[in-house]
Write a protein that holds these residues in place. Structure first.
Motif, PDB file in Angstrom:
ATOM      1  N   THR A   1     -66.073  15.564 -54.421  1.00 60.56           N
ATOM      2  CA  THR A   1     -64.667  15.943 -54.423  1.00 60.56           C
ATOM      3  C   THR A   1     -63.868  14.684 -54.144  1.00 60.56           C
ATOM      4  OG1 THR A   1     -65.114  18.209 -53.750  1.00 60.56           O
ATOM      5  CG2 THR A   1     -62.895  17.359 -53.319  1.00 60.56           C
ATOM      6  N   LEU A   2     -62.964  14.379 -55.064  1.00 62.96           N
ATOM      7  CA  LEU A   2     -62.126  13.184 -54.989  1.00 62.96           C
ATOM      8  C   LEU A   2     -60.725  13.587 -54.570  1.00 62.96           C
ATOM      9  CD1 LEU A   2     -63.283  11.807 -58.431  1.00 62.96           C
ATOM     10  CD2 LEU A   2     -64.064  11.004 -56.186  1.00 62.96           C
ATOM     11  N   SER A   3     -60.044  12.705 -53.851  1.00 62.60           N
ATOM     12  CA  SER A   3     -58.710  13.046 -53.390  1.00 62.60           C
ATOM     13  C   SER A   3     -57.775  11.852 -53.426  1.00 62.60           C
ATOM     14  CB  SER A   3     -58.775  13.589 -51.959  1.00 62.60           C
ATOM     15  OG  SER A   3     -57.493  13.966 -51.521  1.00 62.60           O
ATOM     16  N   SER A   4     -56.505  12.146 -53.692  1.00 61.79           N
ATOM     17  CA  SER A   4     -55.456  11.136 -53.630  1.00 61.79           C
ATOM     18  C   SER A   4     -54.746  11.182 -52.275  1.00 61.79           C
ATOM     19  CB  SER A   4     -54.442  11.371 -54.755  1.00 61.79           C
ATOM     20  OG  SER A   4     -53.886  12.671 -54.642  1.00 61.79           O
ATOM     21  N   ASP A   5     -55.188  12.068 -51.384  1.00 62.30           N
ATOM     22  CA  ASP A   5     -54.562  12.249 -50.073  1.00 62.30           C
ATOM     23  C   ASP A   5     -55.658  12.268 -49.009  1.00 62.30           C
ATOM     24  OD1 ASP A   5     -53.436  13.296 -47.716  1.00 62.30           O
ATOM     25  OD2 ASP A   5     -52.120  14.664 -48.798  1.00 62.30           O
ATOM     26  N   ALA A   6     -55.783  11.164 -48.273  1.00 64.47           N
ATOM     27  CA  ALA A   6     -56.855  11.031 -47.276  1.00 64.47           C
ATOM     28  C   ALA A   6     -56.766  12.106 -46.198  1.00 64.47           C
ATOM     29  CB  ALA A   6     -56.819   9.639 -46.650  1.00 64.47           C
ATOM     30  N   ALA A   7     -55.558  12.474 -45.792  1.00 61.56           N
ATOM     31  CA  ALA A   7     -55.403  13.493 -44.749  1.00 61.56           C
ATOM     32  C   ALA A   7     -55.863  14.868 -45.244  1.00 61.56           C
ATOM     33  CB  ALA A   7     -53.952  13.554 -44.271  1.00 61.56           C
ATOM     34  N   ALA A   8     -55.517  15.211 -46.471  1.00 60.60           N
ATOM     35  CA  ALA A   8     -55.955  16.493 -47.038  1.00 60.60           C
ATOM     36  C   ALA A   8     -57.473  16.528 -47.171  1.00 60.60           C
ATOM     37  CB  ALA A   8     -55.295  16.729 -48.394  1.00 60.60           C
ATOM     38  N   LEU A   9     -58.068  15.404 -47.593  1.00 61.88           N
ATOM     39  CA  LEU A   9     -59.517  15.364 -47.722  1.00 61.88           C
ATOM     40  C   LEU A   9     -60.191  15.451 -46.354  1.00 61.88           C
ATOM     41  CD1 LEU A   9     -61.776  15.211 -49.841  1.00 61.88           C
ATOM     42  CD2 LEU A   9     -61.880  12.770 -49.369  1.00 61.88           C
ATOM     43  N   ALA A  10     -59.624  14.815 -45.359  1.00 58.89           N
ATOM     44  CA  ALA A  10     -60.183  14.902 -44.005  1.00 58.89           C
ATOM     45  C   ALA A  10     -60.154  16.348 -43.511  1.00 58.89           C
ATOM     46  CB  ALA A  10     -59.418  13.983 -43.053  1.00 58.89           C
ATOM     47  N   GLU A  11     -59.046  17.025 -43.762  1.00 55.97           N
ATOM     48  CA  GLU A  11     -58.936  18.447 -43.393  1.00 55.97           C
ATOM     49  C   GLU A  11     -59.991  19.276 -44.124  1.00 55.97           C
ATOM     50  OE1 GLU A  11     -55.981  21.943 -44.714  1.00 55.97           O
ATOM     51  OE2 GLU A  11     -54.962  20.277 -43.712  1.00 55.97           O
ATOM     52  N   LEU A  12     -60.135  19.045 -45.424  1.00 52.04           N
ATOM     53  CA  LEU A  12     -61.123  19.764 -46.225  1.00 52.04           C
ATOM     54  C   LEU A  12     -62.537  19.486 -45.717  1.00 52.04           C
ATOM     55  CD1 LEU A  12     -61.846  21.520 -48.687  1.00 52.04           C
ATOM     56  CD2 LEU A  12     -61.733  19.441 -50.083  1.00 52.04           C
ATOM     57  N   TYR A  13     -62.829  18.237 -45.429  1.00 49.11           N
ATOM     58  CA  TYR A  13     -64.154  17.871 -44.924  1.00 49.11           C
ATOM     59  C   TYR A  13     -64.440  18.575 -43.595  1.00 49.11           C
ATOM     60  CZ  TYR A  13     -68.010  15.228 -43.001  1.00 49.11           C
ATOM     61  OH  TYR A  13     -69.219  14.888 -42.442  1.00 49.11           O
ATOM     62  N   ASP A  14     -63.489  18.536 -42.679  1.00 48.28           N
ATOM     63  CA  ASP A  14     -63.685  19.173 -41.377  1.00 48.28           C
ATOM     64  C   ASP A  14     -63.899  20.679 -41.525  1.00 48.28           C
ATOM     65  OD1 ASP A  14     -63.439  16.711 -40.124  1.00 48.28           O
ATOM     66  OD2 ASP A  14     -61.341  17.040 -39.523  1.00 48.28           O
ATOM     67  N   ALA A  15     -63.119  21.313 -42.379  1.00 48.44           N
ATOM     68  CA  ALA A  15     -63.275  22.753 -42.604  1.00 48.44           C
ATOM     69  C   ALA A  15     -64.626  23.051 -43.258  1.00 48.44           C
ATOM     70  CB  ALA A  15     -62.133  23.278 -43.475  1.00 48.44           C
ATOM     71  N   GLY A  16     -65.050  22.206 -44.190  1.00 44.36           N
ATOM     72  CA  GLY A  16     -66.340  22.399 -44.845  1.00 44.36           C
ATOM     73  C   GLY A  16     -67.515  22.183 -43.909  1.00 44.36           C
ATOM     74  N   ALA A  17     -67.394  21.192 -43.045  1.00 42.42           N
ATOM     75  CA  ALA A  17     -68.462  20.903 -42.084  1.00 42.42           C
ATOM     76  C   ALA A  17     -68.665  22.051 -41.105  1.00 42.42           C
ATOM     77  CB  ALA A  17     -68.159  19.600 -41.344  1.00 42.42           C
ATOM     78  N   ALA A  18     -67.624  22.859 -40.892  1.00 44.34           N
ATOM     79  CA  ALA A  18     -67.716  23.988 -39.974  1.00 44.34           C
ATOM     80  C   ALA A  18     -68.371  25.215 -40.622  1.00 44.34           C
ATOM     81  CB  ALA A  18     -66.322  24.350 -39.466  1.00 44.34           C
ATOM     82  N   LEU A  19     -68.571  25.188 -41.934  1.00 44.89           N
ATOM     83  CA  LEU A  19     -69.195  26.310 -42.631  1.00 44.89           C
ATOM     84  C   LEU A  19     -70.713  26.266 -42.466  1.00 44.89           C
ATOM     85  CD1 LEU A  19     -67.201  26.104 -45.984  1.00 44.89           C
ATOM     86  CD2 LEU A  19     -66.892  27.804 -44.170  1.00 44.89           C
ATOM     87  N   ASP A  20     -71.319  27.434 -42.350  1.00 44.35           N
ATOM     88  CA  ASP A  20     -72.780  27.501 -42.260  1.00 44.35           C
ATOM     89  C   ASP A  20     -73.414  27.182 -43.608  1.00 44.35           C
ATOM     90  OD1 ASP A  20     -72.879  28.250 -39.593  1.00 44.35           O
ATOM     91  OD2 ASP A  20     -72.774  30.395 -40.043  1.00 44.35           O
ATOM     92  N   GLY A  21     -74.481  26.406 -43.553  1.00 47.36           N
ATOM     93  CA  GLY A  21     -75.267  26.133 -44.751  1.00 47.36           C
ATOM     94  C   GLY A  21     -74.652  25.180 -45.748  1.00 47.36           C
ATOM     95  N   VAL A  22     -73.612  24.465 -45.358  1.00 48.13           N
ATOM     96  CA  VAL A  22     -72.967  23.525 -46.275  1.00 48.13           C
ATOM     97  C   VAL A  22     -73.409  22.111 -45.925  1.00 48.13           C
ATOM     98  CG1 VAL A  22     -70.755  22.562 -47.021  1.00 48.13           C
ATOM     99  CG2 VAL A  22     -70.979  25.025 -46.650  1.00 48.13           C
ATOM    100  N   GLU A  23     -73.893  21.398 -46.927  1.00 51.81           N
ATOM    101  CA  GLU A  23     -74.304  20.009 -46.726  1.00 51.81           C
ATOM    102  C   GLU A  23     -73.265  19.095 -47.362  1.00 51.81           C
ATOM    103  OE1 GLU A  23     -78.129  17.078 -47.334  1.00 51.81           O
ATOM    104  OE2 GLU A  23     -78.359  19.216 -47.674  1.00 51.81           O
ATOM    105  N   LEU A  24     -72.586  18.318 -46.512  1.00 43.68           N
ATOM    106  CA  LEU A  24     -71.519  17.416 -46.942  1.00 43.68           C
ATOM    107  C   LEU A  24     -71.800  16.006 -46.448  1.00 43.68           C
ATOM    108  CD1 LEU A  24     -68.361  19.332 -45.646  1.00 43.68           C
ATOM    109  CD2 LEU A  24     -69.142  19.263 -47.983  1.00 43.68           C
ATOM    110  N   THR A  25     -71.311  15.035 -47.196  1.00 36.44           N
ATOM    111  CA  THR A  25     -71.346  13.644 -46.758  1.00 36.44           C
ATOM    112  C   THR A  25     -70.011  13.012 -47.105  1.00 36.44           C
ATOM    113  OG1 THR A  25     -73.720  13.487 -47.154  1.00 36.44           O
ATOM    114  CG2 THR A  25     -72.505  11.415 -47.013  1.00 36.44           C
ATOM    115  N   ARG A  26     -69.365  12.429 -46.131  1.00 29.74           N
ATOM    116  CA  ARG A  26     -68.107  11.726 -46.371  1.00 29.74           C
ATOM    117  C   ARG A  26     -68.441  10.366 -46.966  1.00 29.74           C
ATOM    118  NH1 ARG A  26     -62.694  12.467 -44.229  1.00 29.74           N
ATOM    119  NH2 ARG A  26     -61.501  11.181 -45.644  1.00 29.74           N
ATOM    120  N   LEU A  27     -67.941  10.080 -48.146  1.00 26.29           N
ATOM    121  CA  LEU A  27     -68.217   8.822 -48.825  1.00 26.29           C
ATOM    122  C   LEU A  27     -67.123   7.790 -48.603  1.00 26.29           C
ATOM    123  CD1 LEU A  27     -69.537  10.152 -52.260  1.00 26.29           C
ATOM    124  CD2 LEU A  27     -70.858   9.551 -50.227  1.00 26.29           C
ATOM    125  N   GLY A  28     -65.999   8.221 -48.107  1.00 29.77           N
ATOM    126  CA  GLY A  28     -64.866   7.329 -47.885  1.00 29.77           C
ATOM    127  C   GLY A  28     -63.607   8.140 -47.759  1.00 29.77           C
TER     128      GLY A  28
END
Length: 179
Positions: free
Chosen positions: A102-129
């Protein structure tokens, strides 16, 4: 001259159809060269003297003016796309899972999305930047996966778009040919 990859959100889905030949034609009037479209899902590589923010602005204006499409794009340098592909810890091809970025033009929106995704059960995420998050979905179940549903929310529409890793590899390779 800078080489860029431009990722459009929401074209050729949900009734918004833009032919890639028509998109290339519309972009001819802009300060871009070597414009190449890849696949039909809104991936463009191009060269321009403009900085990335100006490419984004020009590109979005063109989509609105030429197609009446309230468009949002993410613009990355060719070098950054290559770095993201290399940084992704997931396989480009696997029978059981599909790798997405998932690519973003808004670092704050992506950070919010990442944090919300990391809180989900069974979701494997890696922040690339600041502009990218990699994640896995089960083969055949991408749209039903928890992170896919989360990232599809309206609050992320104007700033994010998702591509599978295989597509990013193709974009990386096409953008490298511009350099």
């Amino acid at each position: 001259m800078n080489s860029y990859a431009v990722f459009l959100r929401g074209i050729n889905v949900a009734g918004i159809n833009i032919k890639m030949a028509d998109l290339r034609e519309a972009l001819k009037a802009l300060p871009f060269s070597a414009v190449t479209t890849l696949l039909a899902s809104g991936n463009v590589v191009l060269a321009s003297e403009l900085p990335a923010a100006a490419v984004k602005s020009e590109f979005e204006s063109c989509l609105r003016d030429a197609f009446g499409f309230d468009a949002w794009v993410v613009v990355l340098t060719a070098a950054r796309v290559a770095e993201l592909v290399e940084a992704c810890p997931y396989p480009a091809d696997d029978a059981a899972t599909h790798s997405y970025v998932t690519l973003s033009s808004d670092a704050a929106a992506l950070a919010e999305l990442y944090d919300a995704g990391a809180a989900l059960d069974g979701v494997e995420l890696t922040r690339l930047g600041a502009e990218a998050v990699a994640w896995l979905a089960p083969a055949g179940g991408t749209l039903d996966s928890p992170f896919s549903k989360l990232s599809a929310k309206a609050r992320y529409k104007a700033s994010t778009t998702t591509r599978n890793l295989r597509t990013l590899v193709k974009v990386r390779d096409a953008a490298a040919r511009l350099a």
